[in-house]
Design a protein around this motif. Sequence first.
Motif, PDB file in Angstrom:
ATOM      1  N   VAL A 108      -2.428   8.829   0.795  1.00  0.00           N
ATOM      2  CA  VAL A 108      -2.085  10.017  -0.003  1.00  0.00           C
ATOM      3  C   VAL A 108      -2.395  11.288   0.777  1.00  0.00           C
ATOM      4  CG1 VAL A 108      -2.769  11.313  -2.049  1.00  0.00           C
ATOM      5  CG2 VAL A 108      -2.228   8.907  -2.251  1.00  0.00           C
ATOM      6  N   LEU A 123       9.639  16.947  -7.961  1.00  0.00           N
ATOM      7  CA  LEU A 123       9.662  18.411  -7.908  1.00  0.00           C
ATOM      8  C   LEU A 123       9.296  18.905  -6.508  1.00  0.00           C
ATOM      9  CD1 LEU A 123      10.114  20.508 -10.141  1.00  0.00           C
ATOM     10  CD2 LEU A 123       7.668  20.604 -10.459  1.00  0.00           C
ATOM     11  N   VAL A 124       8.243  18.303  -5.948  1.00  0.00           N
ATOM     12  CA  VAL A 124       7.793  18.729  -4.623  1.00  0.00           C
ATOM     13  C   VAL A 124       8.821  18.352  -3.553  1.00  0.00           C
ATOM     14  CG1 VAL A 124       6.035  18.332  -2.875  1.00  0.00           C
ATOM     15  CG2 VAL A 124       5.363  18.729  -5.222  1.00  0.00           C
ATOM     16  N   ASP A 129       1.946   1.806  -3.415  1.00  0.00           N
ATOM     17  CA  ASP A 129       0.827   2.346  -4.202  1.00  0.00           C
ATOM     18  C   ASP A 129       0.689   3.847  -3.986  1.00  0.00           C
ATOM     19  OD1 ASP A 129       0.199  -0.053  -5.226  1.00  0.00           O
ATOM     20  OD2 ASP A 129      -1.584  -0.418  -4.008  1.00  0.00           O
ATOM     21  N   ILE A 130       0.912   4.266  -2.740  1.00  0.00           N
ATOM     22  CA  ILE A 130       0.777   5.692  -2.431  1.00  0.00           C
ATOM     23  C   ILE A 130       1.821   6.486  -3.211  1.00  0.00           C
ATOM     24  CG2 ILE A 130       1.042   7.408  -0.608  1.00  0.00           C
ATOM     25  CD1 ILE A 130      -0.069   5.201   1.312  1.00  0.00           C
ATOM     26  N   ALA A 188      -2.951  13.454  -7.515  1.00  0.00           N
ATOM     27  CA  ALA A 188      -2.820  12.050  -7.109  1.00  0.00           C
ATOM     28  C   ALA A 188      -4.183  11.367  -7.140  1.00  0.00           C
ATOM     29  CB  ALA A 188      -2.207  11.954  -5.720  1.00  0.00           C
ATOM     30  N   VAL A 202      -5.167  10.542 -10.695  1.00  0.00           N
ATOM     31  CA  VAL A 202      -4.439   9.375 -11.203  1.00  0.00           C
ATOM     32  C   VAL A 202      -5.043   8.098 -10.610  1.00  0.00           C
ATOM     33  CG1 VAL A 202      -2.207   8.202 -11.215  1.00  0.00           C
ATOM     34  CG2 VAL A 202      -2.312  10.660 -11.556  1.00  0.00           C
ATOM     35  N   MET A 203      -5.334   8.140  -9.306  1.00  0.00           N
ATOM     36  CA  MET A 203      -5.874   6.943  -8.648  1.00  0.00           C
ATOM     37  C   MET A 203      -7.236   6.566  -9.214  1.00  0.00           C
ATOM     38  SD  MET A 203      -4.828   7.782  -4.749  1.00  0.00           S
ATOM     39  CE  MET A 203      -6.055   6.684  -4.077  1.00  0.00           C
ATOM     40  N   ILE A 244       5.290  26.361  -6.552  1.00  0.00           N
ATOM     41  CA  ILE A 244       6.482  25.892  -5.853  1.00  0.00           C
ATOM     42  C   ILE A 244       7.493  27.027  -5.756  1.00  0.00           C
ATOM     43  CG2 ILE A 244       8.495  24.385  -6.074  1.00  0.00           C
ATOM     44  CD1 ILE A 244       6.583  22.223  -7.105  1.00  0.00           C
ATOM     45  N   ALA A 271       0.979   6.786  -6.835  1.00  0.00           N
ATOM     46  CA  ALA A 271      -0.200   7.579  -7.188  1.00  0.00           C
ATOM     47  C   ALA A 271       0.198   8.969  -7.669  1.00  0.00           C
ATOM     48  CB  ALA A 271      -1.142   7.689  -5.993  1.00  0.00           C
ATOM     49  N   PHE A 272       1.419   9.407  -7.298  1.00  0.00           N
ATOM     50  CA  PHE A 272       1.862  10.732  -7.730  1.00  0.00           C
ATOM     51  C   PHE A 272       2.671  10.612  -9.020  1.00  0.00           C
ATOM     52  CE2 PHE A 272       1.552  10.869  -3.104  1.00  0.00           C
ATOM     53  CZ  PHE A 272       0.762  11.979  -2.919  1.00  0.00           C
ATOM     54  N   PRO A 273       2.406  11.475 -10.014  1.00  0.00           N
ATOM     55  CA  PRO A 273       3.281  11.468 -11.192  1.00  0.00           C
ATOM     56  C   PRO A 273       4.728  11.699 -10.736  1.00  0.00           C
ATOM     57  CG  PRO A 273       1.392  12.898 -11.562  1.00  0.00           C
ATOM     58  CD  PRO A 273       1.358  12.482 -10.124  1.00  0.00           C
ATOM     59  N   ARG A 304       0.849  -1.209   0.000  1.00  0.00           N
ATOM     60  CA  ARG A 304       0.000   0.000   0.000  1.00  0.00           C
ATOM     61  C   ARG A 304       0.880   1.253   0.000  1.00  0.00           C
ATOM     62  NH1 ARG A 304      -3.359  -3.312  -0.561  1.00  0.00           N
ATOM     63  NH2 ARG A 304      -2.371  -3.021  -2.563  1.00  0.00           N
ATOM     64  N   LEU A 333       7.539  12.926 -11.869  1.00  0.00           N
ATOM     65  CA  LEU A 333       8.232  14.216 -11.967  1.00  0.00           C
ATOM     66  C   LEU A 333       7.677  15.210 -10.952  1.00  0.00           C
ATOM     67  CD1 LEU A 333      10.345  15.885 -13.459  1.00  0.00           C
ATOM     68  CD2 LEU A 333       8.534  16.662 -14.972  1.00  0.00           C
ATOM     69  N   LEU A 334       6.346  15.176 -10.760  1.00  0.00           N
ATOM     70  CA  LEU A 334       5.713  16.097  -9.822  1.00  0.00           C
ATOM     71  C   LEU A 334       6.181  15.811  -8.389  1.00  0.00           C
ATOM     72  CD1 LEU A 334       3.645  18.321  -9.331  1.00  0.00           C
ATOM     73  CD2 LEU A 334       1.933  16.550  -9.032  1.00  0.00           C
ATOM     74  N   GLY A 366      -0.880   9.334 -15.631  1.00  0.00           N
ATOM     75  CA  GLY A 366       0.164   9.875 -14.758  1.00  0.00           C
ATOM     76  C   GLY A 366       1.291  10.494 -15.567  1.00  0.00           C
ATOM     77  N   THR A 409      -5.197   3.537   0.232  1.00  0.00           N
ATOM     78  CA  THR A 409      -4.256   4.352  -0.536  1.00  0.00           C
ATOM     79  C   THR A 409      -4.675   5.812  -0.501  1.00  0.00           C
ATOM     80  OG1 THR A 409      -4.029   2.447  -1.990  1.00  0.00           O
ATOM     81  CG2 THR A 409      -2.998   4.465  -2.719  1.00  0.00           C
ATOM     82  N   ILE A 434       3.461  19.220 -16.783  1.00  0.00           N
ATOM     83  CA  ILE A 434       4.241  20.173 -15.998  1.00  0.00           C
ATOM     84  C   ILE A 434       5.268  20.869 -16.889  1.00  0.00           C
ATOM     85  CG2 ILE A 434       5.938  20.353 -14.143  1.00  0.00           C
ATOM     86  CD1 ILE A 434       4.536  17.995 -12.830  1.00  0.00           C
TER      87      ILE A 434
END
Lengths: 295, 335
Positions: free
Chosen positions: B19, A145-146, A133-134, B311, B314-315, B295, A137-139, A130, A141-142, B269, B15, B276
């Motif tokens: 997140v 970047l963060v 998976d988390i 996020a 995407v999910m 940012i 879930a984020f692209p 899990r 590159l993003l 994704g 999930t 970006i």
Amino acid sequence: MTDTAAPVRPSPLAEFWRYFSENRGAVIGFWVVVTLLAIAVLAPLIAPYDPALQMRDKTLLPPGWVSGGDWSHLLGTDPLGRDILSRLIHGARFSFFIGFIVVGIAASGGILIGLIAGFAPRWLDTVIMRIMDIILAFPSLLLALVLVAILGPSLINAMIAIALVLQPHYVRLTRAAVMNELPKDYVTSARVAGAGLIRLMFVTVLPNCLAPLIVQSALAFSNAILDAAALGFLGMGAQPPTPEWGTMLAEAREFILRAWWVVTFPGLAILITVLAINLMGDGLRDALDPRLKRS
Amino acid sequence: MLRLILFRLATFIPTFFGVTLVTFAFIRVLPGDPIVVMAGERGLSAERYAELMHQFGFDQSLPVQYWDYLWGVLHGDLGLSLVTRKPVSTEFFALFPATLELSICAMIFAVLMGIPAGVIAAVYRGRLFDRALMSSALVGYSMPIFWWALLLIIVFSGNLNWTPVSGRIDLLYYFPAVTGFMLIDSLLSGQSGAFGSAVQHLILPTIVLGTIPLAVIARQTRSSMLEVLSEDYIRTARAKGLSPWRINGVHALRNGMIPVVTVIGLSVGTLLGGAILTETIFSWPGIGKWMVDSIFRRDYPVVQGGLLMIALMVMVVNLVVDLLYGFINPKIRKR
């Protein structure tokens, strides 16, 4: 094929090379990578100028073959009068450095976690997957970047961030491979013979899971170079005056309509490197993992 | 099918909370005092500091803070932008159509070029066309798209003067946003030339954003077509004397498309990541540029909210793709 029913089984390396060299693109990719690596290692000896040397009387000099160009600066100079070829040669060092370190961190962390997930009781496995998976879930590159925004923009932080986002792929692959190996007889026999958990994980099972992981590493290597260049381009990776290719592109952006060469060559360097590694990756996949073979 | 839905939901919900935990942690793991960091070089007075501490709830315990955050998120409250003072969710939904429009166009471009290319390559396997196509696909796949964008700008905007360099439409045109999609709004406005201008602004960003999906789709189409073409029923179709067009275009393509559809769904994704870079280069006023700008402006509530929304998107798309895949391919349901 020149193979004539040899009685002795060829060494694994020879066998690997035979399959690998069937793919002509892969062999070309391999030699390009070797050449680039040699350039990176020998950069200070090969580069005609110091990459940081600013020749104020020679700013934005076009490449040698263009009218107004100067053959002593083959690929021209940038807005600060620095020799582009020398900067590119030194930039190769950063790209390979980024690739090796990022893949090193992502692979060792990911393989370890994947092994644990594969061997662990159900609940721990679920928790680990899990968490992966988390991250997924984020692209990527993003997220990188963060993360860099949190850690502060620098090449090292960019590398840490990229390694973190590449890592879940290793975890998933390792876990899947482990799950596939665990029910096999040789694992059971090792277990019956009294092999401890650590030995089972690293000595018995892991070597049999390596093929997809090596293929993944080629992919991760090229991704790491691309992402680091993208972060550099956005001003969140290596900082000027570092001759990192993405950072060079960022510095050159405002000159695109006046001096095409400051923009063209750094990008071309990224493309050639990434392409060569991807070509090699395709060959590795064909040679190591027949199941994934592209027909 | 019900089992698959329940199984996927059972992974989706934890999930989702994970997140939210990550985006919640984001502001709190900033090195130093988050309020001071957000204030930047301007500095702030003691009262303002206390006020901000209270506004963000930093004066409460972490579990309480998380609970408040989660409660807000579940009610659509993502906080206020530090720069514009508008709700983050309002800004997100105002800018989202721009990204959606660009992404849809990029996807249409990738599908319209990628699927025929993959099919033709598979049918003429090993021939020159196949090799040329697959080599270009690999080049596209390895492309640093930010550089690709700059090259296209040099050629098409700089030398040929065909396309504009930035924005969604010429400043000459102004009309209210009805749908948020420039192509539709420009048509609705009835102003002559507006639609053409919107199209012109879309061309380069579409190509740039669509390049990697195009390469992936072409490669995937080729390999799944090759697999399908060696099946018995294709041989039967050939033996029946059906035309090659019918065999390749109808019989084989229909089954060959299943993995391709999955690849398309899962590239959301990638598309948002690519947005970006693409939006930053073309000054496209969408989510990607908004995130990068925020940012740099240290507008952390925006970064936090945007991260969560992206996020979440995407999910949700992955969930839908998985369920659709289970619907198309019953084998997968048994897992």
